[in-house]
Write a protein that holds these residues in place. Structure first.
Motif, PDB file in Angstrom:
ATOM      1  N   THR A   8       0.832  -1.198   0.000  1.00 16.35           N
ATOM      2  CA  THR A   8       0.000   0.000   0.000  1.00 16.35           C
ATOM      3  C   THR A   8       0.870   1.253   0.000  1.00 16.35           C
ATOM      4  OG1 THR A   8      -0.106   0.182   2.405  1.00 16.35           O
ATOM      5  CG2 THR A   8      -1.755  -1.231   1.335  1.00 16.35           C
ATOM      6  N   GLU A  10       0.691   3.670   2.093  1.00 16.90           N
ATOM      7  CA  GLU A  10       1.113   3.930   3.467  1.00 16.90           C
ATOM      8  C   GLU A  10       2.315   3.068   3.842  1.00 16.90           C
ATOM      9  OE1 GLU A  10      -1.960   3.455   2.471  1.00 16.90           O
ATOM     10  OE2 GLU A  10      -2.836   5.432   2.873  1.00 16.90           O
ATOM     11  N   LYS A  39      -4.276  -1.609  -7.369  1.00 21.21           N
ATOM     12  CA  LYS A  39      -5.625  -2.123  -7.167  1.00 21.21           C
ATOM     13  C   LYS A  39      -6.149  -1.572  -5.845  1.00 21.21           C
ATOM     14  CE  LYS A  39      -5.289  -6.465  -9.752  1.00 21.21           C
ATOM     15  NZ  LYS A  39      -5.409  -7.952  -9.670  1.00 21.21           N
ATOM     16  N   PRO A  40      -7.381  -1.008  -5.868  1.00 22.54           N
ATOM     17  CA  PRO A  40      -7.957  -0.477  -4.636  1.00 22.54           C
ATOM     18  C   PRO A  40      -7.995  -1.527  -3.530  1.00 22.54           C
ATOM     19  CG  PRO A  40      -9.274   0.178  -6.542  1.00 22.54           C
ATOM     20  CD  PRO A  40      -8.275  -0.831  -7.029  1.00 22.54           C
ATOM     21  N   LYS A  41      -7.635  -1.119  -2.332  1.00 21.48           N
ATOM     22  CA  LYS A  41      -7.643  -1.959  -1.137  1.00 21.48           C
ATOM     23  C   LYS A  41      -6.651  -3.121  -1.207  1.00 21.48           C
ATOM     24  CE  LYS A  41     -12.471  -0.905  -0.055  1.00 21.48           C
ATOM     25  NZ  LYS A  41     -13.806  -1.470   0.276  1.00 21.48           N
ATOM     26  N   VAL A  42      -5.812  -3.141  -2.248  1.00 25.96           N
ATOM     27  CA  VAL A  42      -4.780  -4.182  -2.387  1.00 25.96           C
ATOM     28  C   VAL A  42      -3.399  -3.552  -2.297  1.00 25.96           C
ATOM     29  CG1 VAL A  42      -3.777  -5.963  -3.863  1.00 25.96           C
ATOM     30  CG2 VAL A  42      -6.276  -5.666  -3.754  1.00 25.96           C
ATOM     31  N   GLY A  43      -3.133  -2.597  -3.191  1.00 26.09           N
ATOM     32  CA  GLY A  43      -1.853  -1.921  -3.160  1.00 26.09           C
ATOM     33  C   GLY A  43      -1.208  -1.815  -4.524  1.00 26.09           C
TER      34      GLY A  43
END
Length: 205
Positions: A8, A10, A39-43
């Motif tokens: 991610t 972060e 990819k959203p919520k994956v990284g």
């Protein structure tokens, strides 16, 4: 990225020791160039362009700073703050490299430095830049034989957009000689040239 993907924003910021907003624009550009995919919520993970163009990408990884550095905008340490502001605009420069009478590198001056000294200071225009500059060696620098990847790491770690290139000081000189300047934008242009054309062009610095 190869070892840790998917990762991610972060996590990547924490790994590099920088803030997430610092990386946002760079990550967006790398995704646009196809060097990274997201990819959203994956990284983030390596993109198709990176995998498909392993040879030019490897060439980029092996590049040295001397191959991408541009010509710095040097000013004398006696230059006034007023003239430094004019030089920033006329040379379209983000930072000025300050040299002494022997043409040796002694510091840098940024627009932020000049703004801080001029706010509420009627006599600031006549102050020499030597009074407001960040002095060497308290400056992050590169050497011509450093890798471009080293330059990227230093920019990310210290959250700066450009770095001066210096050669080691000799026994007769107290300060080093500045030979060039590497900016984040010049590296990104080089990466775009690699990914879009599959070959290296001349850097426009």
């Amino acid at each position: 990225m190869k070892r840790r993907a998917p990762i991610t924003g972060e996590q990547l910021a924490e790994y590099l020791g920088v803030s997430r907003p610092t990386l946002r624009s760079d990550l967006s550009l790398l995704v646009m160039l196809g060097m990274l995919d997201a990819k959203p919520k994956v990284g983030y993970f390596l993109g198709n362009t990176y995998r498909a163009n392993s040879e030019p990408t490897q060439q980029f990884n092996n590049m040295k700073v001397r191959e991408v550095q541009g010509v710095p905008v040097n000013v004398p340490d006696s230059l006034s703050v007023h003239d430094a502001v004019i030089t920033l605009f006329t040379e379209n420069a983000d930072t000025l490299l300050v040299v002494n009478e022997q043409k040796r590198f002694v510091g840098i001056v940024t627009p932020k430095d000049l703004l801080k000294i001029t706010l509420g200071n009627a006599g600031a225009a006549a102050i020499p830049v030597s009074m407001v500059m960040t002095r060497y060696p308290n400056i992050v620098t590169l050497m011509p034989d450093d890798s471009v990847m080293d330059a990227i790491r230093k920019m990310s770690l210290h959250q700066v957009d450009c770095l001066p290139v210096i050669v080691p000081r000799d026994e007769q000189a107290a300060d080093p000689e500045v030979t060039g300047w590497v900016s984040k934008s010049s590296i990104i242009r080089m990466m775009a040239d690699i990914t879009m054309n599959g070959e290296l062009g001349e850097p426009e610095l």
